[in-house]
Design an enzyme around this catalytic site. Structure first.
Site, mmCIF file in Angstrom:
data_model
loop_
_atom_site.group_PDB
_atom_site.id
_atom_site.type_symbol
_atom_site.label_atom_id
_atom_site.label_comp_id
_atom_site.label_asym_id
_atom_site.label_seq_id
_atom_site.Cartn_x
_atom_site.Cartn_y
_atom_site.Cartn_z
ATOM 1 N N ARG A 55 0.829 -1.206 0.000
ATOM 2 C CA ARG A 55 0.000 0.000 0.000
ATOM 3 C C ARG A 55 0.864 1.257 0.000
ATOM 4 O O ARG A 55 2.011 1.259 0.457
ATOM 5 C CB ARG A 55 -0.946 0.024 1.201
ATOM 6 N N ASP A 64 -3.692 7.073 12.200
ATOM 7 C CA ASP A 64 -4.560 5.893 12.400
ATOM 8 C C ASP A 64 -4.677 5.491 13.864
ATOM 9 O O ASP A 64 -5.777 5.357 14.393
ATOM 10 C CB ASP A 64 -4.164 4.721 11.480
ATOM 11 N N SER A 155 4.693 -1.460 3.081
ATOM 12 C CA SER A 155 3.935 -2.408 3.903
ATOM 13 C C SER A 155 3.956 -3.849 3.425
ATOM 14 O O SER A 155 2.922 -4.501 3.308
ATOM 15 C CB SER A 155 2.489 -1.950 4.016
ATOM 16 N N ASP A 201 -2.332 0.032 7.209
ATOM 17 C CA ASP A 201 -1.694 -0.883 6.258
ATOM 18 C C ASP A 201 -2.614 -2.062 5.947
ATOM 19 O O ASP A 201 -2.853 -2.400 4.780
ATOM 20 C CB ASP A 201 -0.373 -1.416 6.823
#
Ligand code: GLA
Length: 421
Positions: A55, A64, A155, A201
């Protein structure tokens, strides 16, 4: 491939050749090539093959785990996992990058170290299947292959987690819905690898769709998609620098954010609007105030980016991307001189809307959002001062948004077909 060992406070250079690599220079494995590789490694057929994309963190840096929003793109670089159950109850792991197979008689109950440390990801997923009350095989043979550049902040670890989960559950005939798959991958990483990451991720790799960005409201979390403008392109410039203490630095930022939220009287920093934060920031010492301001304003930038994308205002999107980088550079302190120089060079180019570090930071890669007329030659020309300063060019990738994690082949079906890929 996913080596997070910390050996000391030095800058490591990622291994690999120093040439530019332009897709499709790396030939991706196909189901039939993976079946052959599996047979050569384990002397029998795999039963299930799953694939999960890497990603790009489009915008939403360290938001996040602070309950904020993020936008990510699943990309057309993947980790593949092929598995078969075995009757002897052993756990066997083989990476296509390695000449050796690791064989465990049973769950070692601890984290593996050194060159075997990548196995903590699939092993953590196998343990997590049980934690999530999902079926799992008692013993298995597992092969991993990948065309994701390691250490580039794209990731590979989340992709490995998701492909492993789908493949192992697939052996038991189980499917895992994307929200549960993302949660399971994050659980494996938090609990069994020991990195306090958020859901960016795993959520992006699970919910990715070609032609779309994945929007995650991390409070739920809830997942949706936002169309990626057809006229825009994603490029990655990988410095191949990675701070040896990257996991420790990530954990430090995580702790600083939690402490700042507590001092401000909120559960999560993203609970505050920028105006509320600015009214209260004098409660914090300068460093925690900088960390918190980055998170609060970055959360707002994600919202603004969605609006600009919906209006088709790519110049506005680019400005927000570059502003995100400046905030990492000046407030969150997770950039590096090499990343800053790349952003300076890229954001000054007329065919580039904006550029920013992507992922956790402290090394890794810069992402650029470009016009369709940005080319390899343009990239080479603008990188001149970077090569002079660093003695080599970054790795450059022109990437496309892609579909999320999925099972791509099962033995019960017809013979492996290379065109499934
Ligand atoms: C890493 C983590 C993510 C996220 C980003 C920074 O990629 O794994 O959860 O925190 O850093 O935004």
């Amino acid at each position: 491939m996913v080596n997070r060992d910390a050996r000391g406070p030095v800058w490591l250079e990622m291994p690999g050749d120093f040439r530019h690599r332009w897709p499709p220079a790396v030939n991706p494995p196909t189901p039939s090539s993976l079946v052959t590789q599996f047979q050569q490694t384990f002397g029998r057929m795999p039963a299930v093959i799953a694939r999960a994309p890497g990603r790009i963190e489009f915008i939403g840096n360290h938001t996040d785990y602070n309950g904020g929003a993020v936008l990510g793109a699943a990309i057309d670089r993947y980790v593949w996992v092929a598995v078969a159950p075995n009757a002897d109850g052993r756990l066997r792991f083989h990476s296509a990058n390695s000449p050796t197979t690791l064989q465990l008689p049973a769950d070692p109950g601890t984290r593996l170290t050194g060159t075997d440390s990548w196995v903590n990801y699939p092993l953590g997923v196998w343990r997590s299947l049980q934690d999530f009350s999902l079926p799992r095989p008692a013993g298995f043979d597992l092969l991993v292959d990948s065309n994701l550049p390691a250490g580039a902040g794209l990731s590979s670890s989340a992709a490995l987690e998701l492909a492993t989960a789908l493949a192992l559950a697939g052996l038991e005939g189980a499917t895992i819905p994307p929200a549960q798959l993302a949660a399971l991958g994050r659980h494996a990483e938090n609990r069994y690898v020991g990195v306090p990451c958020g859901i960016l991720d795993q959520g992006t790799s699970a919910f990715g769709r070609a032609g779309q960005l994945v929007h995650i409201d991390c409070r739920g979390p809830s997942f949706s998609t936002v169309p990626f403008p057809a006229a825009a392109h994603l490029w990655i410039f990988n410095t191949r620098e990675k701070h040896a203490l990257i996991d420790g630095l990530y954990a430090t930022r995580h702790r600083e954010c939690m402490e700042a939220a507590a001092a401000l009287g909120v559960a999560r920093l993203a609970d505050l609007t920028p105006a509320q934060f600015h009214a209260a920031e004098n409660k914090l010492a300068p460093v925690p105030a900088h960390r918190a301001r980055h998170v609060v304003e970055e959360h707002a930038r994600v919202h603004d980016t969605v609006g600009a994308l919906q209006r088709g205002d790519l110049t506005g999107v680019g400005r927000l991307l570059t502003a995100s980088h400046r905030s990492s550079q000046c407030l969150f302190d997770n950039s590096t001189p090499a990343l800053d120089q790349l952003v300076d060079l890229l954001s000054a180019h007329p065919a580039i809307y904006g550029a920013r570090l992507t992922g956790g930071g402290f090394g890794g890669a810069v992402m650029a959002l470009t016009k369709g007329n940005f080319t390899e030659q343009a990239a080479q020309a603008l990188l001149g001062p970077y090569v002079t300063a660093h003695g080599r060019a970054p790795e450059v990738f022109h990437l496309r948004s892609a579909d999320g994690a999925q099972v791509i082949w099962r033995a019960a079906e017809t013979a492996p077909a290379g065109n499934v890929n």
